[in-house]
Design an enzyme around this catalytic site. Sequence first.
Site, PDB file in Angstrom:
ATOM      1  N   GLN A 136     104.437  23.732  60.514  1.00 35.56           N
ATOM      2  CA  GLN A 136     103.186  23.403  60.042  1.00 35.56           C
ATOM      3  C   GLN A 136     102.701  24.199  58.796  1.00 35.56           C
ATOM      4  OE1 GLN A 136     101.202  21.142  62.610  1.00 35.56           O
ATOM      5  NE2 GLN A 136     103.432  20.862  62.914  1.00 35.56           N
TER       6      GLN A 136
ATOM      7  N   GLY B 129      92.708  20.638  67.053  1.00 35.67           N
ATOM      8  CA  GLY B 129      94.376  20.323  66.720  1.00 35.67           C
ATOM      9  C   GLY B 129      94.268  20.322  65.091  1.00 35.67           C
ATOM     10  N   HIS B 130      95.805  20.148  65.104  1.00 32.61           N
ATOM     11  CA  HIS B 130      95.987  20.116  63.565  1.00 32.61           C
ATOM     12  C   HIS B 130      95.761  18.854  62.728  1.00 32.61           C
ATOM     13  CE1 HIS B 130     100.369  18.231  64.633  1.00 32.61           C
ATOM     14  NE2 HIS B 130      99.358  17.534  65.032  1.00 32.61           N
ATOM     15  N   ASN B 131      95.368  19.115  61.449  1.00 31.48           N
ATOM     16  CA  ASN B 131      94.791  18.154  60.716  1.00 31.48           C
ATOM     17  C   ASN B 131      93.488  17.659  60.944  1.00 31.48           C
ATOM     18  OD1 ASN B 131      97.229  18.261  59.259  1.00 31.48           O
ATOM     19  ND2 ASN B 131      98.062  17.054  60.918  1.00 31.48           N
TER      20      ASN B 131
END
Length: 326
Positions: free
Chosen positions: A183, A224-226
């Site tokens: 990440q 969560g990511h993004n």
Amino acid sequence: MSLLLGQIVDALGGSLQGGSRDTPICRIAPLQAAGPGDLSVLSHPRYQQQLAASRAACVIVAPALRAAALARGACILAEQPYAYFARATQLWRQHHAPAPAPGVHASAVLDPTAQVHPTASIGPLCILERGAQVGAGSRLQARVTVGADCRIGARCLLHAGVVVGADGFGFAPEDGQWIKIEQLGAVRIGDDVEIGANTCIDRGTLQDTVIEDGVKLDNLIQIGHNVRIGKHSALAGCVGVAGSARIGAHCTIGGGAIVLGHLELADHVHISAATVVTRSLTRPGQYTGLFPIDDNARWEKNAATLKQLHSLRERIKALEQALKAA
């Protein structure tokens, strides 16, 4: 330590009616539980019946309820009583439990490259990793972790146990096993954001996860990511937002709701508690996706019927066509 009604009005505005500026206020209390030394609020006309019986020293009300409020005693007229009440709680906190002084607690661990504004406050056992930044007037309570290169804006409040910038959940399948996707993004948090205890905001895969200005996140939320959350949106406890979802500005999401990954919610979308959002929502409005609670036997019958809904629909269509042909 009490505050005088006059001090409250001087600080917050509003119009004091039917009472003395020298009346001491000992606490802020709910309308029906308030006593002679208390300030209370009538936040909605549906609670008007409680107004006449309240023993509060003073009640914050809208101008339309002036007559009803004066019939029982002192009141403060405010165009938005609930917002006035919110500011009154802030004033009370400032007088009775002031915010910690700026600085870094001795037990906090900061990477030499981390940047903390001189007016920010870093609480016990916090960790700021390489390149982390904390803006002016922000407060990190105990055991907050800010990961590498993550940025916290001005006047933010992060409650105990918040983790900003843990790895997002990214893995690529290969030959029956999972290959970790590093990440490489970070997290950017705007100004005036509040994040509840033990909430986790994952760093982006290649680009940053973004929490815009004025967002309010309750306890135990997973971002969560993004993900990108627009300005002044509010998410209640135990919400989960999966990776790459985009939530617009001025949205609300009720407790325990889930937003699936890669979906988009327009501005001013409001999601009811425990709803699972399975498609993008392009129009403002209130959305609910929840099977109503019932006693178990009835619920099972309804669930069994729901499974056959398509076949029942087809049978009805066939009957309608047969009737038209007859």
